[in-house]
Design a protein around this motif. Structure first.
Motif, PDB file in Angstrom:
ATOM      1  N   THR A 267      97.980  58.134  59.798  1.00  0.00           N
ATOM      2  CA  THR A 267      99.073  58.998  60.251  1.00  0.00           C
ATOM      3  C   THR A 267     100.269  58.781  59.353  1.00  0.00           C
ATOM      4  O   THR A 267     100.385  57.743  58.708  1.00  0.00           O
ATOM      5  N   ASP A 268     101.163  59.745  59.302  1.00  0.00           N
ATOM      6  CA  ASP A 268     102.273  59.645  58.355  1.00  0.00           C
ATOM      7  C   ASP A 268     103.291  58.589  58.772  1.00  0.00           C
ATOM      8  O   ASP A 268     103.436  58.268  59.936  1.00  0.00           O
ATOM      9  N   ALA A 269     104.006  58.090  57.788  1.00  0.00           N
ATOM     10  CA  ALA A 269     105.023  57.072  58.044  1.00  0.00           C
ATOM     11  C   ALA A 269     106.247  57.697  58.676  1.00  0.00           C
ATOM     12  O   ALA A 269     106.485  58.885  58.511  1.00  0.00           O
ATOM     13  N   GLU A 270     107.013  56.881  59.408  1.00  0.00           N
ATOM     14  CA  GLU A 270     108.182  57.434  60.078  1.00  0.00           C
ATOM     15  C   GLU A 270     109.287  57.726  59.082  1.00  0.00           C
ATOM     16  O   GLU A 270     109.942  58.750  59.145  1.00  0.00           O
ATOM     17  N   THR A 271     109.534  56.792  58.189  1.00  0.00           N
ATOM     18  CA  THR A 271     110.521  57.057  57.128  1.00  0.00           C
ATOM     19  C   THR A 271     109.801  56.990  55.801  1.00  0.00           C
ATOM     20  O   THR A 271     108.820  56.244  55.643  1.00  0.00           O
ATOM     21  N   PRO A 272     110.268  57.771  54.851  1.00  0.00           N
ATOM     22  CA  PRO A 272     109.576  57.763  53.550  1.00  0.00           C
ATOM     23  C   PRO A 272     109.730  56.413  52.837  1.00  0.00           C
ATOM     24  O   PRO A 272     110.693  55.689  53.033  1.00  0.00           O
ATOM     25  N   ILE A 273     108.750  56.114  52.058  1.00  0.00           N
ATOM     26  CA  ILE A 273     108.751  54.872  51.276  1.00  0.00           C
ATOM     27  C   ILE A 273     109.487  55.135  49.976  1.00  0.00           C
ATOM     28  O   ILE A 273     109.354  56.208  49.383  1.00  0.00           O
ATOM     29  N   SER A 274     110.316  54.131  49.538  1.00  0.00           N
ATOM     30  CA  SER A 274     111.043  54.356  48.280  1.00  0.00           C
ATOM     31  C   SER A 274     110.495  53.477  47.167  1.00  0.00           C
ATOM     32  O   SER A 274     109.913  52.422  47.407  1.00  0.00           O
ATOM     33  N   GLY A 275     110.752  53.958  45.978  1.00  0.00           N
ATOM     34  CA  GLY A 275     110.420  53.173  44.787  1.00  0.00           C
ATOM     35  C   GLY A 275     108.935  52.926  44.625  1.00  0.00           C
ATOM     36  O   GLY A 275     108.122  53.795  44.931  1.00  0.00           O
ATOM     37  N   VAL A 276     108.641  51.753  44.119  1.00  0.00           N
ATOM     38  CA  VAL A 276     107.247  51.401  43.859  1.00  0.00           C
ATOM     39  C   VAL A 276     106.683  50.734  45.109  1.00  0.00           C
ATOM     40  O   VAL A 276     107.235  49.769  45.608  1.00  0.00           O
ATOM     41  N   ALA A 277     105.582  51.290  45.604  1.00  0.00           N
ATOM     42  CA  ALA A 277     104.918  50.645  46.730  1.00  0.00           C
ATOM     43  C   ALA A 277     103.915  49.648  46.186  1.00  0.00           C
ATOM     44  O   ALA A 277     103.256  49.898  45.179  1.00  0.00           O
ATOM     45  N   VAL A 278     103.854  48.487  46.836  1.00  0.00           N
ATOM     46  CA  VAL A 278     102.954  47.449  46.348  1.00  0.00           C
ATOM     47  C   VAL A 278     101.950  47.116  47.447  1.00  0.00           C
ATOM     48  O   VAL A 278     102.337  46.871  48.595  1.00  0.00           O
ATOM     49  N   VAL A 279     100.681  47.097  47.099  1.00  0.00           N
ATOM     50  CA  VAL A 279      99.643  46.741  48.078  1.00  0.00           C
ATOM     51  C   VAL A 279      98.612  45.826  47.428  1.00  0.00           C
ATOM     52  O   VAL A 279      98.514  45.740  46.205  1.00  0.00           O
ATOM     53  N   THR A 280      97.854  45.138  48.289  1.00  0.00           N
ATOM     54  CA  THR A 280      96.704  44.394  47.762  1.00  0.00           C
ATOM     55  C   THR A 280      95.499  45.330  47.791  1.00  0.00           C
ATOM     56  O   THR A 280      95.417  46.215  48.635  1.00  0.00           O
ATOM     57  N   PRO A 281      94.579  45.124  46.873  1.00  0.00           N
ATOM     58  CA  PRO A 281      93.380  45.976  46.865  1.00  0.00           C
ATOM     59  C   PRO A 281      92.547  45.693  48.110  1.00  0.00           C
ATOM     60  O   PRO A 281      92.507  44.565  48.594  1.00  0.00           O
ATOM     61  N   GLY A 282      91.909  46.723  48.615  1.00  0.00           N
ATOM     62  CA  GLY A 282      91.067  46.560  49.801  1.00  0.00           C
ATOM     63  C   GLY A 282      89.828  47.416  49.652  1.00  0.00           C
ATOM     64  O   GLY A 282      89.508  47.869  48.542  1.00  0.00           O
ATOM     65  N   VAL A 283      89.169  47.599  50.783  1.00  0.00           N
ATOM     66  CA  VAL A 283      87.910  48.353  50.746  1.00  0.00           C
ATOM     67  C   VAL A 283      88.162  49.794  50.316  1.00  0.00           C
ATOM     68  O   VAL A 283      87.455  50.349  49.500  1.00  0.00           O
ATOM     69  N   ASP A 284      89.256  50.297  50.859  1.00  0.00           N
ATOM     70  CA  ASP A 284      89.508  51.707  50.555  1.00  0.00           C
ATOM     71  C   ASP A 284      90.840  51.860  49.837  1.00  0.00           C
ATOM     72  O   ASP A 284      91.774  52.477  50.330  1.00  0.00           O
ATOM     73  N   THR A 285      90.911  51.287  48.697  1.00  0.00           N
ATOM     74  CA  THR A 285      92.148  51.286  47.940  1.00  0.00           C
ATOM     75  C   THR A 285      92.612  52.706  47.623  1.00  0.00           C
ATOM     76  O   THR A 285      93.803  53.021  47.716  1.00  0.00           O
ATOM     77  N   ALA A 286      91.691  53.575  47.264  1.00  0.00           N
ATOM     78  CA  ALA A 286      92.057  54.933  46.858  1.00  0.00           C
ATOM     79  C   ALA A 286      92.787  55.637  47.986  1.00  0.00           C
ATOM     80  O   ALA A 286      93.790  56.318  47.779  1.00  0.00           O
ATOM     81  N   LYS A 287      92.302  55.431  49.205  1.00  0.00           N
ATOM     82  CA  LYS A 287      92.895  56.089  50.361  1.00  0.00           C
ATOM     83  C   LYS A 287      94.316  55.574  50.601  1.00  0.00           C
ATOM     84  O   LYS A 287      95.236  56.337  50.888  1.00  0.00           O
ATOM     85  N   GLN A 288      94.455  54.251  50.479  1.00  0.00           N
ATOM     86  CA  GLN A 288      95.780  53.649  50.642  1.00  0.00           C
ATOM     87  C   GLN A 288      96.767  54.229  49.640  1.00  0.00           C
ATOM     88  O   GLN A 288      97.893  54.589  49.980  1.00  0.00           O
ATOM     89  N   ILE A 289      96.327  54.289  48.407  1.00  0.00           N
ATOM     90  CA  ILE A 289      97.210  54.807  47.361  1.00  0.00           C
ATOM     91  C   ILE A 289      97.640  56.225  47.698  1.00  0.00           C
ATOM     92  O   ILE A 289      98.823  56.574  47.620  1.00  0.00           O
ATOM     93  N   GLU A 290      96.682  56.988  48.091  1.00  0.00           N
ATOM     94  CA  GLU A 290      96.983  58.380  48.405  1.00  0.00           C
ATOM     95  C   GLU A 290      98.005  58.461  49.536  1.00  0.00           C
ATOM     96  O   GLU A 290      98.983  59.196  49.466  1.00  0.00           O
ATOM     97  N   TRP A 291      97.783  57.645  50.542  1.00  0.00           N
ATOM     98  CA  TRP A 291      98.697  57.635  51.700  1.00  0.00           C
ATOM     99  C   TRP A 291     100.127  57.287  51.269  1.00  0.00           C
ATOM    100  O   TRP A 291     101.097  57.903  51.638  1.00  0.00           O
ATOM    101  N   LEU A 292     100.230  56.256  50.428  1.00  0.00           N
ATOM    102  CA  LEU A 292     101.554  55.804  49.981  1.00  0.00           C
ATOM    103  C   LEU A 292     102.255  56.867  49.158  1.00  0.00           C
ATOM    104  O   LEU A 292     103.455  57.124  49.323  1.00  0.00           O
ATOM    105  N   LEU A 293     101.498  57.483  48.265  1.00  0.00           N
ATOM    106  CA  LEU A 293     102.115  58.493  47.398  1.00  0.00           C
ATOM    107  C   LEU A 293     102.552  59.699  48.229  1.00  0.00           C
ATOM    108  O   LEU A 293     103.586  60.310  47.972  1.00  0.00           O
ATOM    109  N   ARG A 294     101.758  59.996  49.226  1.00  0.00           N
ATOM    110  CA  ARG A 294     102.112  61.132  50.094  1.00  0.00           C
ATOM    111  C   ARG A 294     103.379  60.808  50.892  1.00  0.00           C
ATOM    112  O   ARG A 294     104.152  61.689  51.234  1.00  0.00           O
ATOM    113  N   ASN A 295     103.576  59.557  51.196  1.00  0.00           N
ATOM    114  CA  ASN A 295     104.714  59.161  52.018  1.00  0.00           C
ATOM    115  C   ASN A 295     105.941  58.741  51.200  1.00  0.00           C
ATOM    116  O   ASN A 295     106.727  57.909  51.629  1.00  0.00           O
TER     117      ASN A 295
END
Lengths: 287, 358, 279, 593
Positions: D416-444
């Motif tokens: 589901t979408d984030a409540e407030t948009p994310i700014s700057g560079v989002a940083v995450v650890t790689p996981g099972v579904d990294t591609a999905k996470q990336i997509e979610w972050l960029l969308r938000n």
């Protein structure tokens, strides 16, 4: 003492454009070779001789040499002498360095020269002057005999002669060091209300301690190794007034080469130990 | 400056060694003597002291410790003059003891008559030490000045032994020229004697011109000759030569006995001022007297000094072949005269070298 | 007092100077005065006679000549060694740097005996020189060798800091101004190191003149040829000639003193210039 | 051109101290190399003088390639920091040294010496020894000496370092005068920005071995491109802002001001705003402001410095949350603005300590570089905090002088979408579904996503690839920005499909060359290029698997790409660092530079 070149500096020099690396390496090679040859002939060969002769009849003979009571007595005498001479000269060296490095006064050059003088006085003369003072023919000879005090041909004479010879070493090491360091920190300590003693122990001593230790070490090495001056005032009484260097000569004269060089090697090892401590000091100084 | 714990431990260990080593016992009954001697008598007196101490304790029940001091004879005499508290002196030359008497006023002028045989309990002579097999065929004094022979002898200025060497050579040439010592005292032969003395000076000078090294002491010269393999012949005391043969190897060197040589008489004396002050006169005199006993004479012979007692000398006859000798008094009129003429500054010895330098 | 010393707020001037001077007097000056007094007991004529005795002159010539030569050798090789230690890095550099101090610590008699063993005709080095007719032990060359060993640390230790300190920038400056290697050495390095070199040279020289223990073993001690002045003092003493010994000793002392004083003045002068530069 | 440096690189024990510096200094130009100590500026100067060699690159003086020519033959004049005068020579001999070396006749030497002494105003000092001169006089002698042989260029290495302020100023004038009179090309090295402004025709700012920016002093001051230059050249307040079509917005407060630079792009994103202290105005209330309101604050500190008054104002309302906190400095998290006011301003509105004021801003400069701040995102707080202390990330943030925020985002797993948009560079650890996470972050709202495996050493090699031409420029900008703070080698990997036709190949090649020249021209980024054939994702994955310590910067303009073209990259959790740059097609993304 001076350290060697830093890696970065060597890298930079080697990288310089237009540097004829062949000529450079030839010059470098020549310098190193020349140095090593010179030192090999003059320094290493005699050192090796000492150890080679000391060990020529095996380790057992080598260690047996130290079991001889006269040898032990000589080692003991040498240690006692050093134990008295070195602290005394250290106190003097520090006091003289303080007066000379921290203050400007007239006649400073003469004072420094007088402190240096014992280095240039022939060791034979260094011994002789005490005989002239305290010998039976000397100024105080009769008086001393009347009061049954022996100075020459006894421990006090040996200590005096050794003290004379090693007199300049601590002061020589400290004076330039303290001059170079300047007075700022001491003056700061004084304005903060510290007394002279406190200033010295808390401000000056920590700054000069490695230089001081080096001076002490050199003074000690020289005190233990002095031959000429001590020989004149010693009286050569076996087991009583023979120091290690004199004992080396005695053993040598007895054709006991292993024993002579074993004691000599002990003195050499002492010198090596001295130098190892010195290197450690330098190493710690850097870190 | 704070000592690190390890340094401190080392320091404590050192101190305890010092204290342990320093535990020399000294009870009231024991007495110490200081014998100031010269270099080549070390081994002799080490044994002799032990013997005397044992004997003294048996006789009197008193323990005696004898301390030894050895160095060059001249510098030992100087040390005594300057206040080294020697109870007895056993030196290489009567001249040195004379000096103690004259300059230090520490003993009576008659010291030389207080003990038998001019106060010299043992004697020695001057012989040659050559390389094994005697490759240069050195048989007698004239061989020393042959072309290509080099001689090692110490410096007469600093070594008592070397003065004996010098005088032995001088005496040989004098004897060769004169044939008979009696001519020396006969005023009728003054011209001939003068001629002979001049010849002797030339001969001795020639020997020193064959000398590449003048060590400061006798032992140094022996080391130079044997260890450094310098020179073809070493002029040495008989006792030194025999000791060197034993210590440094009979496979390296051998002894050559010249046709005529000097009788070296190393004298002994009690130092009056010291023994009187310390109250050791009795034991000091007993000590020196013991040198003349059978035991003392035996020990002297064992350490290659010629004993005075004929029967003991005969016992060691193999070691000490008889040979014609002369004494200082006969030929040079005593030590003081010999020293003044030959070794004092500006004396003959100095002349030899100054002439050589010009 | 104020004209005698410049004011400073640091304490302890009187105490430390007083103690130093007292100790200096007790240990050095009064004993040396005894020497002077002893010398003074002989008249001028006797004094001059001692000094102009050909043997004394010859020994002075040898002592001062050999010391001068040894100090010069040390000046050259000491520079090379100091340069090598300061400017190059090679395996064993630290060890060699540490060993330079060895002659300070080694008993002189041991150095003398060991040097003689090495340089005698049957020694490790002597045997290789003998075929060329070069004799080291028991000649004046031996004296020079022994004195060189004794003086080496003085020279190397004086030059080392001078080479480390300011040189680098000066050399770079000269290089950008167009100077070649040799010009830099001759016009820049040599002049800047000279005071330190001079100090080391003089110390080595002064020490060499008085050296006894190591020299007598290797010298040969032939009068007029290989007899050094300190040996002559010993010879005088063997003959109970204290005054003669004192006279020779006194003269050597005077020469040493003048030399040391002149370097110290030179150094003080140099330092003043240096200090002025810092302001 | 008088001095041309072309990709000059110098390494000490492997690490570069001068990193790929290219610059041209014109005839008669006074060029100042400015940077903190250890930035490599002195080494660069020594390289120009020939006192140190370069490992890579080319140096030319007046068109002559001198890279391999020794210092003696370069004919430059170098003035050393500690003068390096020959103390055993007189002033005259010092000056004549270079002439003597060149065997010039004595009379000519004398004439030249007189001329030079007049030039540096030391007439008649010929026979003094350097030790008899003051520091300033010694420095004049050093300048005269360096000019004696009429060098083609004059190099000055921190020449005023050891002098006091007054003499410094006087000497500055002399040097500027001499330089004008002789019209000699001059390079001066300093760490003092005031000195640089006073002397330079043009300033080059160096940091960490890189020449970050070059320009006229006023331009650099007004419009710096990088955080470093912005803060190094004078005081600057850095604030994170959001760039919208309407203008700049600090947190919730819109500032009705447009950045001076034209900022294109439709998508709202985070930027770094530079506010010079003198551009901020204070007033008792919002209504009294004559410029655009940006928030309320309290005066915390006041220092009077003569002409100016220096204030520190704590923001209480408005842009408070926009302040960039220095990394690791929690205590300073309250936002402070530095403000300077002229006497006129002080008189108009006197303030006292603790007074509440309204703040307005006259002018805002927005840094054109991307990568504004880092926001670590994870589903759990602990995981987020662990990632926030990742050594590589903290190192990067501290070098970039930016902040790391953490954010617990349970939605990350759910989609589901984030409540407030994310700014700057989002940083995450790689996981099972990294591609999905990336997509979610960029969308938000995230502009870039950095995927950071827990075990990672600083990368030695950075691969750069973009999906299509639209992503090229933003990707290059991000890569250049990142590589300024990472010492790694950059490689652009161009990939053509397997069996690409002969007509496609030259096009591929040209793309490659264009990419390289664009990187160099616009961003000063030196990168190698490689051309491969095959599936892009597989080819990249293979290269990344080849060696450890690598990083990938991937540019896309369409979120679908992640699943279509690059799925192979995420088939297993990537063991390498990955930076995904996303700019939707139709916008050119962040600014160019």
């Amino acid at each position: 003492m001076a350290g060697g070149p830093s890696r970065a500096l060597l890298d930079e020099i080697a990288s310089r454009p237009g540097r004829d690396t062949f000529v450079s390496s030839v010059i470098k090679g020549a310098f190193i070779t020349l140095s090593l040859l010179f030192l090999a002939a003059l320094l290493f060969a005699p050192l090796i001789t000492v150890f080679a002769t000391a060990l020529s009849k095996g380790f057992e003979m080598y260690f047996n040499s130290f079991a001889d009571p006269d040898t032990i007595a000589a080692i003991r005498l040498t240690l006692i002498t050093a134990a008295i001479v070195v602290p005394t000269n250290t106190v003097f060296g520090v006091a003289a360095a303080w007066a000379i490095a921290k203050f400007e006064f007239k006649g400073k050059s003469i004072l420094i020269t007088l402190i240096d003088l014992p280095i240039a006085v022939s060791p034979v003369i260094s011994g002789l002057i005490y005989v002239l003072l305290f010998g039976m023919q000397g100024w105080f000879g009769l008086w001393l005999q009347e009061h049954d005090i022996s100075i020459v041909f006894a421990l006090p004479g040996i200590i005096l002669a050794t003290m004379f010879v090693t007199f300049p070493y601590v002061a020589r090491e400290l004076i330039p060091l303290m001059q170079q360091m300047g007075n700022d920190e001491e003056e700061a300590a004084i304005t903060l209300g510290a007394g002279g003693i406190m200033t010295f122990f808390h401000v000056t001593l920590p700054k000069i301690r490695w230089g001081l230790l080096y001076g002490v070490i050199l003074c000690n090495a020289r005190a233990m190794g002095e031959f000429g001056a001590v020989s004149v005032v010693s009286g050569h009484i076996r087991g009583l007034t023979t120091t290690m260097p004199l004992h080396v000569e005695i053993l040598y004269q007895e054709y006991n080469f292993v024993g002579a060089f074993a004691v000599a090697s002990l003195l050499t090892l002492l010198a090596v130990l001295t130098l190892i401590i010195k290197s450690l000091i330098e190493w710690r100084q850097k870190t | 400056m704070n000592l690190s714990p390890s340094l401190r431990t080392a320091f404590v260990t050192l101190l305890s060694i010092l204290t342990l080593a320093g535990c020399g016992s000294s009870d009231d009954k024991s007495v110490t003597l200081l014998n100031v001697s010269y270099d080549p008598t070390r081994e002799l007196y080490r044994d002799f002291n032990e013997d005397f101490a044992r004997q003294w304790q048996q006789q009197t029940g008193q323990r005696v410790t004898i301390k030894q001091s050895h160095s060059g004879s001249g510098s030992q005499a100087r040390a005594v003059i300057d206040g080294l508290d020697a109870d007895v002196v056993t030196l290489a030359l009567a001249y040195d003891i004379n000096s103690i008497q004259e300059k230090g006023k520490r003993l009576g002028a008659n010291w030389q008559t207080r003990f038998p045989n001019n106060s010299a309990p043992y004697t020695s002579t001057i012989v040659f030490l050559v390389r094994k097999g005697n490759p240069k065929q050195i048989r007698d004094w004239p061989d020393l000045v042959r072309e290509g022979v080099s001689v090692v002898t110490p410096n007469p200025k600093t070594s008592g032994g070397a003065r004996w060497n010098y005088l032995a050579a001088w005496g040989y040439e004098l004897h060769r020229q004169l044939g008979d010592w009696s001519k020396l005292d006969d005023p009728a032969n003054a011209a001939q004697v003068e001629e002979a003395q001049a010849s002797a000076e030339r001969f001795v000078g020639e020997i020193y011109r064959h000398t590449p090294v003048l060590d400061s002491g006798a032992r140094g010269a022996t080391n130079t000759f044997v260890q450094r393999e310098i020179g073809d012949v070493l002029i040495a005391w008989e006792n030194e030569a025999l000791l060197a043969l034993k210590e440094l190897g009979p496979d390296k060197v051998e002894i050559v006995i010249p046709s005529i040589t000097i009788l070296a008489e190393p004298p002994v004396a009690v130092v009056d001022t010291v023994v009187d002050r310390r109250g050791t006169r009795q034991i000091a005199e007993a000590y020196l007297q013991h040198l003349y006993s059978d035991a003392g004479q035996e020990l002297a012979a064992k350490h290659y000094f010629r004993p005075r007692k004929p029967e003991i000398l005969a016992k060691y006859g193999e070691l000490f072949p008889t040979l014609p000798t002369f004494t200082i008094d006969e030929v040079f009129g005593g030590w003081s005269a010999a020293h003044a003429k030959h070794f004092a500054d500006g004396g003959v010895f100095d002349r030899i070298y100054q002439a050589g330098a010009q | 007092m104020s004209s005698f010393r410049q004011p400073s707020i640091l304490p302890g001037f009187g105490l430390t100077l007083g103690f130093s001077v007292f100790f200096l007097c007790a240990l050095v000056l009064i004993p040396l005065a005894a020497l002077v007094m002893k010398t003074a007991t002989m008249g001028w004529d006797d004094f001059l006679n001692v000094l102009f005795d050909p043997r004394v002159l010859a020994s002075f010539r040898l002592s001062f000549g050999a010391s001068l030569l040894a100090a010069t050798l040390n000046g050259i090789f000491g520079f090379v060694i100091a340069w090598t230690l300061v400017r190059y890095d090679f395996p064993g550099r630290k060890l060699i740097d540490a060993l330079i101090d060895m002659p300070f610590a080694l008993p002189t008699a041991v150095s003398g005996i060991a040097l003689t063993a090495v340089f005698a005709e049957n020694g490790w080095i002597g045997e290789h020189l003998a075929p060329f007719g070069i004799k080291v032990a028991y000649t004046w060359i031996g004296v020079v060798v022994a004195l060189t060993l004794i003086g080496l640390p003085f020279v190397v230790r004086s030059i080392q800091p001078a080479l480390v300190e300011v040189q680098r920038d000066l050399e770079d400056a000269a290089e950008t101004l167009g100077a070649g290697r040799f010009t830099i050495f001759r016009r820049i390095i040599l002049p800047t190191v000279t005071p330190a070199l001079l100090t080391g040279f003089t110390m080595a020289f002064a020490r060499g003149v008085g050296e006894y223990g190591s020299v007598i073993f290797i010298a040969g001690n032939l009068p007029m040829k290989t007899e050094i002045a300190p040996l002559l003092i010993v010879i005088k003493l063997e003959q109970f000639d204290y005054v003669g010994a004192a006279a020779i000793g006194f003269l050597m002392l005077v020469i040493s003193f003048v030399m040391l004083l002149s370097i110290n003045l030179l150094q003080t002068w140099g330092r003043r210039r240096h200090v002025a530069a810092g302001r | 051109m008088s001095i041309t440096l072309d990709q000059v690189t110098k390494r000490y024990q492997g690490s570069p101290v001068v990193n790929d510096v290219s610059v041209d200094v014109g005839e008669g130009e006074f060029f100042v190399l400015l940077g903190p100590s250890g930035s490599g500026k002195s080494t660069l100067l020594r390289a120009i003088a020939g006192l140190t060699g370069v490992d890579h690159g080319r140096i030319a003086l007046h068109g002559r390639d001198v890279t391999h020519i020794s210092a003696r033959q370069r004919g430059v004049g170098l003035v050393f920091q500690n003068y390096a005068l020959f103390r055993h020579m007189t002033v005259g001999d010092n000056i004549e040294f270079a002439l003597r070396v060149r065997r010039m006749k004595a009379a000519d030497r004398l004439a030249r010496r007189k001329e030079l002494l007049r030039l540096v105003a030391l007439e008649g000092m010929d026979d003094r020894l350097p030790t008899q001169l003051s520091g300033g006089q010694q420095q004049r002698v050093a300048v005269a000496r360096a000019l004696a042989h009429k060098p083609q260029v004059l190099l000055l290495d921190e020449p005023f370092g050891a002098l006091d302020a007054k003499i410094r100023e006087e000497l500055r004038r002399t040097i500027r005068q001499v330089q004008r009179e002789l019209n000699i090309t001059t390079v001066l090295v300093t760490h003092d920005q005031e000195e640089a402004f006073a002397l330079a025709d043009r300033i080059g700012v160096m940091n960490l071995g890189r020449l970050l920016e070059c320009g006229k002093p006023d331009e650099l001051y007004a419009r710096p491109a990088t955080r470093f230059v912005a803060t190094f050249l004078g005081a600057a307040n850095l604030l994170l802002a959001r760039q919208t079509a309407q203008g700049i917005r600090f947190g919730a407060t819109p500032v009705n001001i447009r950045a001076l630079e034209k900022i294109d792009g439709t998508r709202e994103h985070e930027v770094v705003a530079v506010l010079r202290p003198e551009e901020i105005e204070l007033a008792p209330t919002r209504d009294n402001l004559r410029v655009n309101y940006m928030g309320l604050g309290v005066v915390e500190e006041m220092v009077f410095t003569g002409a100016l008054e220096r204030l520190r104002v704590r923001l209480t309302n408005g842009a408070a949350e926009a302040q960039i906190t220095p990394p690791g400095d929690a205590a300073a998290s309250t936002a402070m603005l530095e403000v300077t006011r002229t006497q006129h301003e002080q008189r108009t509105f006197p303030v006292t300590l603790g007074q509440s004021v309204a703040l307005g801003v006259r002018r805002i400069h927005v840094l054109p570089t991307p990568l504004s701040s880092y926001t670590v995102c994870a589903t759990q707080k602990a995981a987020a905090e662990r990632l926030a202390s990742h050594p590589f990330l903290t190192e990067l943030a501290s070098r970039m002088k930016t902040r790391i925020a953490t954010r617990t985002e349970p939605a990350l797993a759910e989609g589901t979408d984030a409540e407030t948009p994310i700014s700057g560079v989002a940083v995450v650890t790689p996981g099972v579904d990294t591609a999905k996470q990336i997509e979610w972050l960029l969308r938000n709202g995230a502009a870039e996503v950095l995927v950071l495996p827990e075990q990672l050493l600083p990368p030695q090699r950075v691969l750069i690839h973009w999906a299509n031409d639209a992503a090229r420029r933003p990707t290059l900008a991000v890569a250049a920005s990142l590589l300024r703070h990472v010492s790694a080698e950059a490689v652009y990997v161009g990939i053509l499909p397997e069996g690409a036709s002969d007509t496609q190949r030259p096009v591929g090649m040209r793309t490659l060359l264009d990419a390289r020249s664009e990187a160099q021209a616009m961003h000063g980024l030196e990168m190698r290029t490689e051309l491969r054939f095959g599936s892009a994702a597989e080819e990249l994955r293979r290269q990344l698997n080849d060696a450890p310590d690598q990083m990938l910067i991937l540019g896309i303009s369409d979120l679908a790409d992640l699943h279509q073209n690059f799925a192979a990259l995420f088939s297993t959790p990537p063991p390498f660092a990955l930076m995904v740059v996303y700019r939707p097609a139709g916008s050119s993304g962040a600014n160019e530079r």
